[in-house]
Design an enzyme around this catalytic site. Sequence first.
Site, mmCIF file in Angstrom:
data_model
loop_
_atom_site.group_PDB
_atom_site.id
_atom_site.type_symbol
_atom_site.label_atom_id
_atom_site.label_comp_id
_atom_site.label_asym_id
_atom_site.label_seq_id
_atom_site.Cartn_x
_atom_site.Cartn_y
_atom_site.Cartn_z
ATOM 1 N N CYS A 64 0.806 -1.220 0.000
ATOM 2 C CA CYS A 64 0.000 0.000 0.000
ATOM 3 C C CYS A 64 0.843 1.276 0.000
ATOM 4 O O CYS A 64 2.067 1.243 0.096
ATOM 5 C CB CYS A 64 -0.939 -0.004 1.203
ATOM 6 S SG CYS A 64 -0.088 0.075 2.789
ATOM 7 N N ALA A 67 3.094 1.825 2.939
ATOM 8 C CA ALA A 67 4.325 1.039 2.855
ATOM 9 C C ALA A 67 5.373 1.762 2.016
ATOM 10 O O ALA A 67 6.562 1.760 2.340
ATOM 11 C CB ALA A 67 4.037 -0.339 2.265
ATOM 12 N N ARG A 98 12.598 -4.077 6.670
ATOM 13 C CA ARG A 98 13.185 -3.795 5.354
ATOM 14 C C ARG A 98 14.716 -3.769 5.328
ATOM 15 O O ARG A 98 15.319 -3.408 4.324
ATOM 16 C CB ARG A 98 12.610 -2.498 4.782
ATOM 17 C CG ARG A 98 11.361 -2.779 3.934
ATOM 18 C CD ARG A 98 10.886 -1.541 3.217
ATOM 19 N NE ARG A 98 11.870 -0.919 2.379
ATOM 20 C CZ ARG A 98 12.145 -1.292 1.127
ATOM 21 N NH1 ARG A 98 11.518 -2.282 0.579
ATOM 22 N NH2 ARG A 98 13.059 -0.659 0.430
#
Lengths: 543, 460
Positions: A64, A67, A98
């Site tokens: 999304c 993100a 991440r």
Amino acid sequence: MVKKIDTTKGLPDPSEVMDEILGKYPTKIAKKRKKSLVINDPEGKKEIQANVRTIPGIITQRGCTYAGCKGVILGPTRDVINLVHGPIGCSFYAWLTRRNQTRVPEGGDNFINYCFSTDIQDSNIVFGGEAKLKDAVREAFEMFHPKAIGIFSTCPVGLIGDDVHAISREMKAELGINIFGFSCEGYRGVSQSAGHHIANNGIFKHVVGNNNRDRIGKFQINLLGEYNIGGDAFELERLFDEAGITLLSTFSGNSTLKSMEYSHTADLNLVMCHRSINYIAEMMEEKYGVPWIKISFIGAEGTAKALRKTAGYFDDPELTAKVEEIIEREMKKVNAVKNTVKPKTEGKLAMMFVGGSRAHHYQDLFREIGVTTVSAGYEFAHRDDYEGRDVIPSIKIDADTRNIENLTIEKDVELYRDDLAAKKKQLLKDGYNFSDYEGMMPEMTKNSLVIDDINHWEAEKLIEYYKPDVFCAGIKEKYIVQKAGIPLKQLHSYDYGGPYAGFEGAVNFYLEMERMLGTQIWKMVDTPWKTEPEIVGSFAINE
Amino acid sequence: MLLRHTTDKIKERKALTVNPAKTCQPIGAMYAALGVHGCLPHSHGSQGCCSYHRSALTRHYKEPVMAATSSFTEGSSVFGGQSNLLQSITNIFTIYEPEIIAVHSTCLSETIGDDLGQIVGKAQDDGLIPEGKHVIQAATPSYVGSHVTGYANMLESIVKYFARKSDKLKKQINILAGWVEPSDMRELKRILKLMKIKNVLLPDTSDVLDAPMTGKYEMYPKGGTTIPEITSMGDSLFTIGLGEWATRNAAIMLDNQCKVKFDIEDLPIGLQATDRFIQTLSKAGSVSVPESINDERGRLVDVITDMHQYFYGKRVALWGDPDQLIPLVEFLVSIDMKPVYIVSGTPGKEFGKRMEKILEERVPEAKYKNGANADMLLMHQWIKDNPVDLLIGNTYGKYIARDEDIPFVRMGFPIMDRIGHSYFSTIGYMGSIRILEKILSVLMDKEDATCLEESFELVM
């Protein structure tokens, strides 16, 4: 052994498998998906449909807007508190997932290892969450004394109308530090890409230009769209440092917000991930006259090319000589490893579906060790990332794109670098390319299959068809593909390896492919007794 | 220092959560639905929710985690998500061909007021659900409760949709599993087999999220509770729910809908909770406890007596979910460890009551908190103020473990940096031995690495 497609006379025309894929869809869906599947022809320009809505119910790779904004762009910056205004999940899932590495000097701030949230509850949904947000900002300030706080709006708070921008202004005035908001609700846009744009806008508006500090180097650059996954940025910092090029700021791997504040004093912007950061590159040029070039540090040859192009811009004999010296020395090391790896990887086939630039960049690395990319595509890119920036004027602006603010940028009369604009003009005459990206498709083989926003069904069919030796994607796809007996290399997280950028990165990647493509375990999947006749035993133990 | 900004100065917070000990409802709904055979979870909201949940579950299990999404855009947020869900249902049955779609809502669809029941009803009326296929739905707003609540809500919905009472009673009992690993589901089935009790275990993620490598990808692996099994739960003699938070709603639903009486037990973690579970099983199934179970219990007690000196008085900090923490803390107290700090982001008053009862006599100094602002930052601050010897919790504890040099046992969700949880159970007597083995290993590894050379022990 699985029977592979024959690639000796080039790649076969994949029309048949394409039809098979589309045949499964309801008619309307088939019609829509057909435009996102393109049989490549590097000569004849073909149009691909990209950056459009994912069809509901389709198992997509995409995430999304939040993100893209918080996770990708702002996440790697260590000295800012990223406060997520929403239910707990949004902040929880973006907490350290991440792999943005960062090197903190003694005494420096680092909030990357923390997860901040307003954890809104149903009462906030009913009565509004602004009061709670303000309290949370105050509490964060009192406990952690950050230099800046970014506030991220999530789906429900966007819907109930909490104004993160107004709260940011109010808190900024109250607390005296930089506080800024992002309307990056997950439902905006069609993928993470919208979030990149929103993040670019926010940083440009609230951070870039806040510090007009004096020059600190002869050749000052920024590196845009490099997020220091697995330490990629460290390897590039090493190269710049040795060459005598001053890296002012990276957007945003191993970065500080402080460095972004004076990034506009650079002489040149290098753009790695075009999709996620081209907006800042464009805006910085419009406002401050800093030109940008597209480069890639993925692959040894790409790295050499990028260094030469950077040196070419500054056109300084000493810098050029130093860069050549580095390239020569590093390429020796790279070639030594390449020569041992390539005989084992030559002729293998790869597929990659990832991101907004990696699916292009990593083809270079594979090419260096003789691996052909038979099919590739992006998760959230736009047409220009496939076909080149030439197509930008012809891209239809749809409602989803119109939702994302396009900042109107005016030239900063005081700070605008006329000297750089003049330099650019001159270099253009000499054939030097600025603000240019040719995209993925011109570099891919004829008949390779290019697919935007691939979904689970399509990937499964293509694996059956191509039987690739390696598939590159992300964590969600990893074990699906491996269960089918094909190794998957994650190109978001690098499977917790790396760095893969620069010269040392290329070496790491070659060795990783030697490991991955050479492992024996895939040959041991079948039981040894699979082909033996069944034995009907008379000594079986019965209870 | 990884968490360099954490100090021992504790400030009362009312709004800010830092380093949470929970996540949001929909991921629990997704996990529970994966324990039903042939079921595809579906997230009714933005793409990001589904992507995040699949990623988090995949990192924990290192297995395919399939789920679809309604892919909301701004338009759907304004006009409602009905058409997105209807389209999803059609596409999923056409392309991915599951037996069941298990739809859960998100904060987005809940905020705009989408009524899943109404939309699924419309899908039924419009003929979008093929003959013999099913769409179940659960409301899982992310701003209420935690991931455990989402698990409980989906479990309740599964039971509500499928469980039916016929006129024929079945000589079996229902086991509603709390949020445990595939290995634990397998262990539950093994224990029930030893007890010779016919049962239906729901959900059952073994053979789904620990699937073997065969070279062939199966979108719907062989595991998971089947529809006929779940349907038959309405005819069972009795239901045992394992975990107050995760299973009570479903147990009540079964009672209301099919008049199957129930008992809620703690997850069988540790000696006493497993004792209670075995006794409840014995009563519910009218069977005596077999010798093999007595032997397993005996082995656990044997390990505790053998190694008691290493447990005695050790201070422990724990974080996670109430259903796990309650029996685990009870277990630690029973072996004379001192669980001094316990946090859980999952709300519920029962937590404090149970902790008080377990801790008041033997660990009166213990601090515990759950619900709002009961996060890992608070626990870390307590540790800064007065250290502990051991940490037990999910992967996020590794940052505290390294900064404070504290031995660390990974338990709970998510575990993203070690394997084992999918394959080796931590429930029942045997699983409890594994917990002890893990605790001893990290405590002794530290002792071996840091003790004086002259005190280095060969035998421990």
